[in-house]
Design a protein around this motif. Structure first.
Motif, PDB file in Angstrom:
ATOM      1  N   TYR A 204      -6.305  13.896 -16.080  1.00 20.33           N
ATOM      2  CA  TYR A 204      -5.101  13.586 -16.806  1.00 20.33           C
ATOM      3  C   TYR A 204      -4.083  13.177 -16.186  1.00 20.33           C
ATOM      4  N   ASN A 205      -3.009  12.816 -16.496  1.00 21.11           N
ATOM      5  CA  ASN A 205      -1.790  12.481 -15.961  1.00 21.11           C
ATOM      6  C   ASN A 205      -1.052  13.590 -15.427  1.00 21.11           C
ATOM      7  N   TYR A 206      -1.549  14.314 -14.397  1.00 18.72           N
ATOM      8  CA  TYR A 206      -0.700  15.522 -13.836  1.00 18.72           C
ATOM      9  C   TYR A 206      -0.286  14.817 -12.305  1.00 18.72           C
ATOM     10  N   LEU A 207       0.941  15.085 -12.390  1.00 20.15           N
ATOM     11  CA  LEU A 207       1.585  14.572 -10.802  1.00 20.15           C
ATOM     12  C   LEU A 207       2.524  15.784 -10.314  1.00 20.15           C
ATOM     13  N   GLU A 208       2.729  16.002  -9.256  1.00 14.53           N
ATOM     14  CA  GLU A 208       3.504  16.851  -8.711  1.00 14.53           C
ATOM     15  C   GLU A 208       4.866  16.110  -8.466  1.00 14.53           C
ATOM     16  N   PRO A 209       6.331  16.781  -8.698  1.00 19.41           N
ATOM     17  CA  PRO A 209       7.209  15.909  -8.309  1.00 19.41           C
ATOM     18  C   PRO A 209       7.609  15.095  -7.139  1.00 19.41           C
ATOM     19  N   GLY A 210       7.887  13.823  -7.172  1.00 16.11           N
ATOM     20  CA  GLY A 210       8.018  13.046  -6.042  1.00 16.11           C
ATOM     21  C   GLY A 210       6.826  12.309  -5.780  1.00 16.11           C
ATOM     22  N   GLU A 211       5.537  12.704  -6.431  1.00 17.41           N
ATOM     23  CA  GLU A 211       4.245  12.291  -5.759  1.00 17.41           C
ATOM     24  C   GLU A 211       4.243  10.592  -6.643  1.00 17.41           C
ATOM     25  N   ASN A 212       4.924  10.105  -7.559  1.00 12.17           N
ATOM     26  CA  ASN A 212       4.728   8.858  -8.003  1.00 12.17           C
ATOM     27  C   ASN A 212       6.172   8.503  -8.478  1.00 12.17           C
ATOM     28  N   PRO A 213       6.722   7.204  -8.231  1.00 18.37           N
ATOM     29  CA  PRO A 213       7.956   6.992  -8.550  1.00 18.37           C
ATOM     30  C   PRO A 213       8.163   6.650 -10.055  1.00 18.37           C
ATOM     31  N   TYR A 215       7.349   8.981 -12.268  1.00 15.13           N
ATOM     32  CA  TYR A 215       7.507   9.990 -12.768  1.00 15.13           C
ATOM     33  C   TYR A 215       8.049  11.017 -11.477  1.00 15.13           C
ATOM     34  N   PRO A 216       9.286  10.751 -11.308  1.00 17.24           N
ATOM     35  CA  PRO A 216       9.964  11.462 -10.133  1.00 17.24           C
ATOM     36  C   PRO A 216       9.969  12.873 -10.018  1.00 17.24           C
ATOM     37  N   ASP A 217      10.204  13.471 -11.355  1.00 22.27           N
ATOM     38  CA  ASP A 217       9.978  14.693 -11.881  1.00 22.27           C
ATOM     39  C   ASP A 217       8.719  15.431 -11.732  1.00 22.27           C
ATOM     40  N   GLY A 218       7.520  14.441 -11.752  1.00 22.89           N
ATOM     41  CA  GLY A 218       6.244  15.017 -11.786  1.00 22.89           C
ATOM     42  C   GLY A 218       5.960  15.040 -13.448  1.00 22.89           C
ATOM     43  N   LYS A 219       4.683  15.337 -13.763  1.00 20.10           N
ATOM     44  CA  LYS A 219       4.315  15.168 -15.067  1.00 20.10           C
ATOM     45  C   LYS A 219       2.863  16.147 -15.273  1.00 20.10           C
ATOM     46  N   LYS A 220       2.873  16.988 -16.415  1.00 17.38           N
ATOM     47  CA  LYS A 220       1.971  17.370 -17.036  1.00 17.38           C
ATOM     48  C   LYS A 220       1.643  17.152 -18.269  1.00 17.38           C
ATOM     49  N   ASP A 221       0.686  16.024 -18.385  1.00 16.36           N
ATOM     50  CA  ASP A 221       0.225  15.646 -19.676  1.00 16.36           C
ATOM     51  C   ASP A 221      -1.248  16.035 -19.986  1.00 16.36           C
ATOM     52  N   ASP A 222      -1.436  16.713 -20.871  1.00 12.11           N
ATOM     53  CA  ASP A 222      -2.642  17.262 -21.259  1.00 12.11           C
ATOM     54  C   ASP A 222      -3.444  16.173 -22.298  1.00 12.11           C
ATOM     55  N   THR A 223      -2.846  15.045 -22.677  1.00  7.20           N
ATOM     56  CA  THR A 223      -3.518  14.013 -23.533  1.00  7.20           C
ATOM     57  C   THR A 223      -3.758  12.711 -23.010  1.00  7.20           C
ATOM     58  N   HIS A 224      -3.117  12.140 -22.070  1.00  8.94           N
ATOM     59  CA  HIS A 224      -3.364  11.086 -21.595  1.00  8.94           C
ATOM     60  C   HIS A 224      -3.931  10.981 -19.932  1.00  8.94           C
ATOM     61  N   PHE A 225      -4.846  10.009 -19.911  1.00 10.69           N
ATOM     62  CA  PHE A 225      -5.476  10.133 -18.619  1.00 10.69           C
ATOM     63  C   PHE A 225      -5.214   9.173 -17.588  1.00 10.69           C
ATOM     64  N   ASN A 226      -5.537   9.584 -16.250  1.00  8.13           N
ATOM     65  CA  ASN A 226      -5.401   8.738 -15.117  1.00  8.13           C
ATOM     66  C   ASN A 226      -6.416   7.834 -15.269  1.00  8.13           C
ATOM     67  N   GLU A 227      -6.364   7.153 -13.991  1.00  9.80           N
ATOM     68  CA  GLU A 227      -7.483   6.197 -13.810  1.00  9.80           C
ATOM     69  C   GLU A 227      -9.013   6.876 -13.879  1.00  9.80           C
ATOM     70  N   LEU A 228      -9.091   7.966 -13.373  1.00 13.52           N
ATOM     71  CA  LEU A 228     -10.392   8.352 -13.149  1.00 13.52           C
ATOM     72  C   LEU A 228     -10.669   9.082 -14.610  1.00 13.52           C
ATOM     73  N   GLY A 229      -9.799   9.764 -15.298  1.00  8.71           N
ATOM     74  CA  GLY A 229     -10.200  10.057 -16.658  1.00  8.71           C
ATOM     75  C   GLY A 229     -10.608   8.993 -17.611  1.00  8.71           C
ATOM     76  N   ALA A 230      -9.673   7.826 -17.469  1.00  8.36           N
ATOM     77  CA  ALA A 230     -10.028   6.805 -18.551  1.00  8.36           C
ATOM     78  C   ALA A 230     -11.158   6.416 -18.302  1.00  8.36           C
ATOM     79  N   ARG A 231     -11.672   6.128 -16.889  1.00  8.32           N
ATOM     80  CA  ARG A 231     -12.956   5.674 -16.565  1.00  8.32           C
ATOM     81  C   ARG A 231     -14.151   6.491 -17.060  1.00  8.32           C
ATOM     82  N   LYS A 232     -14.064   7.762 -17.004  1.00  9.72           N
ATOM     83  CA  LYS A 232     -15.135   8.756 -17.412  1.00  9.72           C
ATOM     84  C   LYS A 232     -15.344   8.604 -18.999  1.00  9.72           C
ATOM     85  N   MET A 233     -13.982   8.666 -19.738  1.00  6.31           N
ATOM     86  CA  MET A 233     -14.026   8.289 -21.104  1.00  6.31           C
ATOM     87  C   MET A 233     -14.581   6.895 -21.553  1.00  6.31           C
ATOM     88  N   ALA A 234     -14.466   5.876 -20.813  1.00  4.24           N
ATOM     89  CA  ALA A 234     -14.990   4.759 -21.149  1.00  4.24           C
ATOM     90  C   ALA A 234     -16.591   4.625 -20.907  1.00  4.24           C
TER      91      ALA A 234
END
Length: 266
Positions: A204-213, A215-234
């Motif tokens: 999922y779209n989980y990011l630490e603060p500063g990890e990705n421009p 989402y500078p404050d980070g992200k904790k998203d239990d609904t939307h996928f990152n690239e790996l999650g999207a590929r697994k669902m596909a």
């Protein structure tokens, strides 16, 4: 005395090979196959500004060869109702031809009563039936997909089904209307359970603060996928579609290699 006989055999074999080549040259190429995607943000194409958030529809198209055209009309925040009222469904039906496929996945935004996009269970069912009937009226092929799971665990570390009621409606409609079904809700829950409460964050779209421009404050998203999650669902969708449709199965890139990366692997 044997040389002429061998020469005749050689000439005969050569003629057969040449005839086979001529015959193969007249085999018509596969006609284009179009697959439309109708759904919400978990399926949708994403803007660069949302990266690494990825809809599984973005990964799905990478598994199919050049004879397949993927038209992804899924959009963030859409329910079965707003997908119609916003004109997205009409964009599909206006361009739908015989033997096209329409993959239909809703529920995330239908089931939340506080959202403006929410639909009651009866309306949700009726909208799915409308999608099916209008797809079939164009002699195209509808495929229903239960809503993909959220990352949700109880206190014992067991994944919970946040879509139970609406996923059941999708299953019931598929049975009632004799429509092909991909039970993505159930299969994605099984996948997330195998990764576990902590490991599943990598899907999922989980990011630490500063990890990705983005989402500078980070992200904790239990609904939307990152690239790996999207590929697994596909991969889940692809694997089921290959079983349901020999036509699609024949158009998968590197068919044997794809099957070695089934979603059952962690």
């Amino acid at each position: 005395m044997k040389k002429p006989r061998q020469s005749k055999i050689y000439r005969f074999s050569l003629a057969i090979i040449m005839l086979g080549g001529i015959t193969l040259s007249f085999i018509p190429p596969k006609k284009k196959l179009t697959i439309f995607l109708a759904g919400d943000s978990t399926m949708a194409d994403k803007k660069v500004s949302a990266y690494p958030e990825t809809g599984w529809g973005m990964s799905f198209k990478n598994f199919l060869d050049s004879t397949v055209v993927i038209i992804n009309k899924a959009q963030n925040g859409r329910s079965t109702r707003t997908f119609i009222t916003d004109g997205l469904w009409k964009q599909i039906t206006d361009n739908l031809n015989a033997e096209d496929y329409v993959l239909i996945q809703f529920g995330h935004n239908d089931e939340v009563p506080t959202k403006k996009s929410a639909t009651r269970e009866t309306e949700f069912k009726n909208n799915l039936i409308l999608y099916i009937d209008q797809t079939r009226s164009k002699k195209a092929i509808p495929v229903l997909i239960t809503p993909v799971t959220r990352r949700s665990f109880d206190s014992t570390g067991t994944v919970t089904d946040t879509h139970a009621r609406y996923a059941r409606i999708v299953r019931d409609v598929a049975l009632e209307k004799h429509v092909q079904l991909i039970d993505l809700d159930q299969e994605s829950m099984e996948l997330v359970q195998r990764f576990g409460p902590e490991g599943s964050k990598c899907l999922y779209n989980y990011l630490e603060p500063g990890e990705n421009p983005n989402y500078p404050d980070g992200k904790k998203d239990d609904t939307h996928f990152n690239e790996l999650g999207a590929r697994k669902m596909a991969e889940i969708v692809l694997t089921d579609l290959r079983r349901l449709s020999p036509e699609i199965n024949s158009r998968v890139v590197g068919s044997d290699r794809v099957l070695t990366r089934l979603h059952y692997e962690k």
